[in-house]
Design a protein around this motif. Structure first.
Motif, short mmCIF file in Angstrom:
data_model
loop_
_atom_site.label_atom_id
_atom_site.label_comp_id
_atom_site.label_asym_id
_atom_site.label_seq_id
_atom_site.Cartn_x
_atom_site.Cartn_y
_atom_site.Cartn_z
N GLY A 357 0.81 -1.21 0.00
CA GLY A 357 0.00 0.00 0.00
C GLY A 357 0.84 1.26 0.00
O GLY A 357 2.07 1.22 -0.14
N ALA A 358 0.18 2.38 0.15
CA ALA A 358 0.85 3.67 0.22
C ALA A 358 1.12 4.04 1.67
O ALA A 358 0.40 3.59 2.58
CB ALA A 358 -0.02 4.75 -0.43
N PRO A 359 2.14 4.84 1.92
CA PRO A 359 2.36 5.31 3.29
C PRO A 359 1.18 6.14 3.80
O PRO A 359 0.46 6.78 3.02
CB PRO A 359 3.61 6.20 3.15
N GLU A 360 0.96 6.12 5.10
CA GLU A 360 -0.06 6.97 5.71
C GLU A 360 0.38 8.43 5.59
O GLU A 360 1.55 8.75 5.78
CB GLU A 360 -0.25 6.62 7.18
N PHE A 361 -0.58 9.30 5.29
CA PHE A 361 -0.26 10.73 5.21
C PHE A 361 -1.50 11.53 5.50
O PHE A 361 -2.63 11.04 5.44
CB PHE A 361 0.31 11.09 3.83
N GLU A 362 -1.29 12.80 5.83
CA GLU A 362 -2.39 13.74 5.97
C GLU A 362 -1.94 15.09 5.44
O GLU A 362 -0.75 15.43 5.50
CB GLU A 362 -2.85 13.87 7.42
N ILE A 363 -2.87 15.84 4.88
CA ILE A 363 -2.59 17.17 4.38
C ILE A 363 -2.86 18.17 5.49
O ILE A 363 -3.93 18.18 6.10
CB ILE A 363 -3.44 17.49 3.14
N VAL A 364 -1.87 19.01 5.74
CA VAL A 364 -1.95 19.97 6.85
C VAL A 364 -2.45 21.33 6.37
O VAL A 364 -3.25 21.99 7.02
CB VAL A 364 -0.58 20.11 7.53
#
Length: 936
Positions: A357-364
């Protein structure tokens, strides 16, 4: 594939026969196998004659045994350096050796703390680019005829007085020789005065006149106290022979012109050395006892004879007469496994944790711009497996304690209030205050002494920290204006940008990605994303100061660099995985179309971002091509040749004022620095099977090196060494005739050919001093000192439009393009006199039109042209419809770099091709084409 293979030593027939003879000579001798690979623990019958030299050498030998030194050069414990005498046999290592440095022989800082050698002793050899050091009293290099940096080829002559051979192949290895002229040996305490001024320079403007006053105090202090400290150093010598107060002369430095081959053993030989009057210098007795076969009752001497005899035999087979030698020693270069396997193991463990899968991320945050090269700036954070023992980022990764959470929230609130205030005084200072708070909130993150977690007991590779298995790291991306007409309107033209990793400069931050360094590529539709390069980012400045005062803590810097490599691999995966950044609305148009192409990711970095790029690109399964701007490698070469080291060097030189200590430490720490910079990975960078034997397959990679001639910050000679090491070509003519100080500039590099897809180096020159176009710069000094005269060209190559075109072609079209009209490449408005007068003729311009783009039927699309002219002529633009004209209702601004195309409503599914021509008004022109795909 037209890539040029890296240079490797070829073995001639004569050499092969010599090696065969040596093999026969070693048959039946129990010590022969170890003697080939390093010091032997066995004994060999050697015919001895003449008087004993024990009375002359026994004190040196005894001191060396007590402290773990090499007794060949008693002037300094670790000289000659590097040496197999400072290793031990290790049958479990890839080279059969292991470093064996002892704390009792390591240099001390002025606080009396010896440098901890434990991390170096896990290595199975020395650096691929190891700076070699020794001391030869009364040596005159010019009279001797030693090869200088301006004529490295001279070290390959049959009669070269100082030479290095590969003990495995008997082939000569190119080197240059210099005496340390950095003049950084200092008087303790006195040199702290200018350090105050340098500290002010790091944090802001110093008070007027402070530097002059402090430097004056320093000079007076040194005059008064230097004799006292010299006497103190002598008095402490019996008890603390490596104390910081000793006064030693400059070291003799040997540097490789091409990096050494991993796992090979090398022999250094010095012969027929002369003083300034031309007299041949007598060899020291510690060496003559071996060379001249003097008998000895000293156990250490007898134990070393087999290894020394092997050295003499190998040199003889190479044509070096034993009786001409002043000094000779050997050393083993570390294996690829030693430098690369830890970071490869971290890479694989981290990527495997994703399960495909893709790495976990969030847009700040998301910020849109009405003008400029960026259409949108996006900041976010990603979650990465953590191999460090301490959290990175006070407010990002510290365990959730209420006090810390309250502190971070309060700082964020203060920052918001400052941004909203209209008070004039606060407004004037808001930028500096905001920057300081930003540092506290986001970038203060390196808690001191952060290191990789190798487990207990230590394992072969770093392990994920069980107490904090992941950490969050922030990233910043810049969507270029060429990518889309609008990110808020559903019906807009779209030209997916090229996904690009961007590496920032010295101790900088990810914020550099939105500045001028990426401007030329953003014009060509590159979307750059960056992270802080932990280990050498703004947040690491406090720990950097601690390290410079106590270099035994150096491991912290390079350990964090290796975690940083893993971080880059995760950012790369975010850019290429379909569930990564392209799946988030921040990276899409209003109707959900991704604004960048996630099928490929490339690398672009400048200065430090190029120097540290080697481990990232060499170990990347996804990044195949990279551009490294104003780069070099090997910090033991770079630091003393850089003006950037001035403020930081003040701390180091004050803590380690002894000249020998300074040279040795800078060479020593590069063994660890190799784990996170080009020097440790250059030899493997272009080898598709480089890591197969280690169980970590990695694809082939190619790099384009851009060099600023006479660079004040990154020594251009180090880029030349790197290009030879990777087997790269060079754009020729690289400089104007007579501009380079070398006898044969850029020797060992084939000429780059138009259309080559392999690695290459290009030199960009702002011209000589006072050239009429700018202040200019002279060639770099031929000593290990920084260039200080003229204008620093460090930032100029990346600003040239033609440089952007060349980088675009290399990264996307996978080809080398001569963008300089068959001439040297110039920067900062400079052209050579022959170009300025027209004597060089008229070179054709260059133009690129990024594309293709998709446009809705009945909509308006925008096309862009980026053009440059080698003669710096003004260019005229002409756009025309090359095909699909029936679907074009209007073409406006056809004489501008940017034109607009209005499409017919009934043409969905069709394609329009546009051509742009640029002409220089002197009969030369160029054309580029782009495409508009019409969607419903």
């Amino acid at each position: 594939m037209t890539a040029i293979a890296p240079r490797r030593p070829a073995v001639s027939l004569a050499t092969a026969l010599s090696l065969f003879a040596l093999g026969l000579a070693g048959c039946g001798t129990s010590s022969a196998p170890d003697a080939v690979n390093g010091p032997s623990e066995g004994s060999t019958e050697v015919p001895l004659s003449g008087p004993s030299l024990d009375d002359s050498i026994q004190s040196s030998v005894a001191d060396a045994e007590r402290r773990g030194c090499d007794f060949l050069v008693p002037a300094y414990c670790q000289f000659p350096w590097p040496s197999n005498a400072l290793t031990v046999a290790d049958p479990d290592s890839a080279t059969g050796r292991r470093l064996n440095l002892r704390a009792a022989g390591m240099p001390m800082n002025i606080a009396g703390i010896p440098l901890d050698p434990s991390e170096y002793n896990v290595e199975d050899g020395f650096s691929q680019g190891q700076m070699m050091l020794t001391h030869v009293p009364d040596l005159d290099l010019e009279v001797t005829g030693a090869a200088p940096v301006t004529d490295i080829e001279a070290s390959l002559r049959d009669d070269a007085p100082i030479l290095v051979i590969d003990a495995d192949t008997l082939e000569r290895h190119p080197i240059w020789i210099e005496v340390d002229t950095s003049d950084t040996a200092s008087t303790p305490v006195c040199d702290a005065a200018p350090g105050v001024s340098e500290l002010f320079a790091l944090i802001g403007d110093s008070p007027e006149g402070l530097s002059t006053v402090l430097n004056g105090l320093s000079d007076a202090c040194a005059t008064a106290l230097a004799p006292i400290f010299a006497a103190l150093g002598d008095a402490l010598d019996p008890a603390l022979p490596n104390n910081a107060f000793r006064i030693d002369p400059p070291a003799l430095i040997l540097r490789p012109g091409i990096n050494f081959q991993e796992g090979h053993r090398y022999i250094v030989a010095m012969r027929q050395l002369r003083d300034s009057a031309g007299n041949i210098l007598p060899a020291p007795p510690e060496f003559r006892v071996f060379r001249d076969r003097h008998p000895s009752d000293l156990e250490a001497v007898q134990a070393r004879r087999p290894a020394m005899e092997n050295i003499f035999q190998r040199l003889s087979a190479h044509g070096v007469a034993r009786d001409t030698l002043y000094m000779a020693w050997d050393f083993t270069v570390r294996s690829s496994a030693s430098v690369a396997k830890p970071v490869l193991a971290m890479r694989d463990r981290a990527l495997e944790s994703l399960g495909g899968g893709a790495p976990e991320f969030e847009i700040v945050s998301v910020e849109d711009f009405d003008d400029g090269d960026s259409l949108r700036r996006i900041e976010g954070r990603m979650r990465v497996p953590n191999f460090l023992n301490l959290p990175d980022g006070l407010c990002d990764n510290t365990p959730l304690l209420s006090d810390v959470a309250d502190y971070c929230a309060a700082l964020e609130g203060t920052l918001d209030q400052l941004s909203a205030t209209g008070a004039p005084v606060i407004s004037d200072a808001s930028a500096a205050i905001a920057e300081g708070l930003q540092l506290l909130i986001r970038d203060i993150g390196q808690l001191p002494f952060s290191r990789l977690n190798y487990g207990n007991p230590r394992g072969p590779a770093p392990e994920i920290n069980p107490l904090q298995p992941t950490q969050d790291f922030r990233f910043q991306c810049e969507i270029p204006r060429t990518a889309a007409g609008s990110l808020s309107e559903t019906e807009t033209w779209l030209r997916p940008a090229h996904a690009t990793l961007y590496g920032h400069g010295l101790l900088g931050s990810k914020g550099e990605v939105g500045g001028s360094s990426t401007e030329r590529l953003r014009e060509l539709n590159f979307m750059h994303c960056a992270i802080d390069w932990i280990g050498m980012a703004t947040r690491d400045v406090p720990m950097t100061a601690i390290i410079l005062l106590e270099m035994g803590q150096f491991r912290s810097l390079t350990d964090r660099l290796q975690q940083g490599v893993v971080n880059w691999h995760f950012l790369s995966r975010l850019l290429t995985h379909p569930e990564g950044l392209s799946s988030h609305p921040a990276f899409q148009t209003a109707d959900g179309r991704p604004v960048f192409d996630n099928t490929r990711v490339v690398y672009d970095g400048n200065s430090q971002g190029g120097i540290l790029a080697g481990p990232v690109i060499a170990t990347s399964p996804e990044v195949k091509r990279g551009v490294l701007g104003v780069i070099g490698m090997n910090y033991s070469t770079l630091l003393r040749r850089s003006v950037d080291f001035d403020p930081y060097g003040t701390f180091f030189y004050s803590a380690y004022p002894n000249s020998f200590d300074q040279s040795f430490i800078l060479s020593l720490v590069n063994i660890l620095w190799d784990r996170g910079e080009n020097n440790g990975f250059a030899g493997d960078l272009r080898q598709p099977d480089a890591f197969d034997a280690l169980g970590h397959p990695t694809p082939d990679h190619e790099v384009l090196l851009h060099v600023a001639f006479g660079d004040h910050q990154v020594a251009d000679v180090s880029a030349e060494v790197m290009n030879r090491t990777i087997g790269g070509a060079v754009h020729r003519p690289a400089t104007e005739a007579g501009r380079h100080t070398n006898v044969n500039p850029y020797w060992g590099m084939p000429a780059a050919s138009e259309g080559d897809d392999g690695s290459a180096l290009v030199v960009w020159d702002i011209g000589p001093l006072d050239n009429g176009f700018n202040d200019g710069t002279p060639p770099s000094p031929v000593t290990n000192t920084p260039p200080r005269e003229g204008q620093d060209p460090h930032g100029d190559p990346r600003k040239e439009v033609s440089s952007g075109i060349q980088r675009y072609d290399f990264l996307i079209r996978e080809r080398f393009t001569d963008v300089c009209g068959g001439r040297p490449c110039f920067a900062r408005d400079y052209v050579s006199p022959s170009v300025a007068t027209g004597a060089a003729g008229n070179a054709a311009p260059l133009v690129r039109a990024p594309g293709p783009a998709s446009v809705g039927a009945g909509g308006i699309g925008r096309v862009f042209a980026i053009a440059a002219d080698p003669d710096r002529d003004s260019l005229a633009y002409t756009w025309r419809v090359a095909s699909g004209g029936d679907c074009v209702e209007a073409l406006t601004a056809a004489d501008q770099p940017q034109a607009e195309v209005t499409l017919s409503a009934g043409c969905a599914g069709n394609t329009v091709e546009l051509a742009v021509s640029v002409s220089d008004g002197r009969g030369a022109s160029a054309e580029a084409r782009t495409r508009l795909d019409i969607t419903p």
